[in-house]
Design an enzyme around this catalytic site. Structure first.
Site, PDB file in Angstrom:
ATOM      1  N   HIS A  59      28.066  -1.974 -20.903  1.00  0.00           N
ATOM      2  CA  HIS A  59      29.511  -1.761 -20.981  1.00  0.00           C
ATOM      3  C   HIS A  59      30.097  -1.511 -19.582  1.00  0.00           C
ATOM      4  CE1 HIS A  59      33.071   0.789 -22.541  1.00  0.00           C
ATOM      5  NE2 HIS A  59      33.278  -0.458 -22.911  1.00  0.00           N
ATOM      6  N   HIS A  86      39.421  -2.204 -16.286  1.00  0.00           N
ATOM      7  CA  HIS A  86      39.639  -1.886 -17.696  1.00  0.00           C
ATOM      8  C   HIS A  86      41.037  -1.363 -17.991  1.00  0.00           C
ATOM      9  CE1 HIS A  86      39.664   0.796 -21.247  1.00  0.00           C
ATOM     10  NE2 HIS A  86      38.973  -0.201 -21.790  1.00  0.00           N
TER      11      HIS A  86
END
Length: 272
Positions: A44, A86
């Site tokens: 991730h 992100h």
């Protein structure tokens, strides 16, 4: 007699709506086989931690060296460059209190990630670094009807020789990418939006029910681990046999559970 007719009519309409939902709206691509190399574990935002920030070239290089897939996030700078980052805002990972979309790629390249020497990379830089060593899972960021991100991402991926797939919470982005890159493997990220946003709007209800899958026609479902037993996830991954990815796995025990359930984990803070 009138009541019976009304009851039958309402029941017929309800059945028709249920069939439309099951056969049209929620239906993914189905049991189409994904390339086996894409059915793997994904780090991730790269292998980050211990001084290595998320979504950095250092985190991606470490994942390549460990031989695990990489999940990363993309969005556009003010001048239309595809950046790997992100959050929509910069303040958590940098010292700037602005939106990423408000700065140019050149301005963004000067910012340090989490007080390290790592900078916000472009997707082009990441593709050059990874160079096919491990599979990529590219999350398309965006919560509106604007699909401008898709064309420049597709242009970069067209010439990339490595294995990759794309995903998004936004069905419009997945659908647009499939038009830009026919044959691309595209997945839909899933969570109970009504619960997470604490609001039962029509859009949130539709997303929670996966009633907009008809737009994305996802090849796989990447679900919140809290929602792996929800009805929409079961319908798409059991009834229609779409592969199931799960996020975010944060311990060795959760990693082993995902493997046992036949899921493909997107993990962090645990060894693959």
């Amino acid at each position: 007699m009138t009541a019976l007719i009304i009851f039958a009519s309402v029941g017929g309409i309800a059945l028709l709506l249920l069939l439309i939902y099951l056969l049209v709206l929620i239906r993914p691509v189905g049991a189409k086989k994904l390339p086996p190399q894409l059915l793997c574990d994904y780090a991730h935002r790269g292998l980050h931690g211990n001084g290595i920030p998320e979504n950095s070239l250092a985190a991606f290089e470490l994942a390549c060296r460990r031989g695990v897939g990489i999940e990363l996030d993309v969005q556009l700078s003010r001048d239309g460059c595809v950046m790997v980052f992100h959050d929509y805002t910069l303040n958590r990972m940098t010292d700037r209190d602005q939106k990423l979309s408000e700065l140019t790629a050149e301005e963004l390249s000067q910012l340090r990630l989490a007080d390290t020497d790592e900078k916000i990379p472009t997707l082009a830089q990441v593709l050059a670094l990874v160079d096919g060593r491990v599979p990529l899972l590219v999350e398309l960021k965006g919560e509106s009807t604007n699909t401008a991100l898709c064309a420049p991402v597709a242009e970069l991926l067209k010439s990339y020789r490595g294995d990759y797939c794309v995903e998004s919470f936004n069905p419009l982005l997945v659908g647009a990418m499939k038009k830009q890159l026919p044959g691309v493997v595209g997945g839909l990220l899933y969570t109970n939006v009504c619960r997470d946003k604490k609001k039962r709007s029509a859009l949130n209800l539709a997303l929670t029910a996966m009633a907009l899958n008809v737009i994305a026609r996802p090849n796989f479902i990447a679900c919140n681990k809290a929602d792996r037993n929800s009805l929409p996830v079961h319908l798409t991954t059991k009834l229609y046999r779409a592969p199931r990815f799960v996020w975010t796995v944060t311990s060795r025990e959760e990693l082993e559970e995902a493997h046992r359930l036949g899921e493909h984990p997107i993990f962090e803070n645990c060894d693959p």
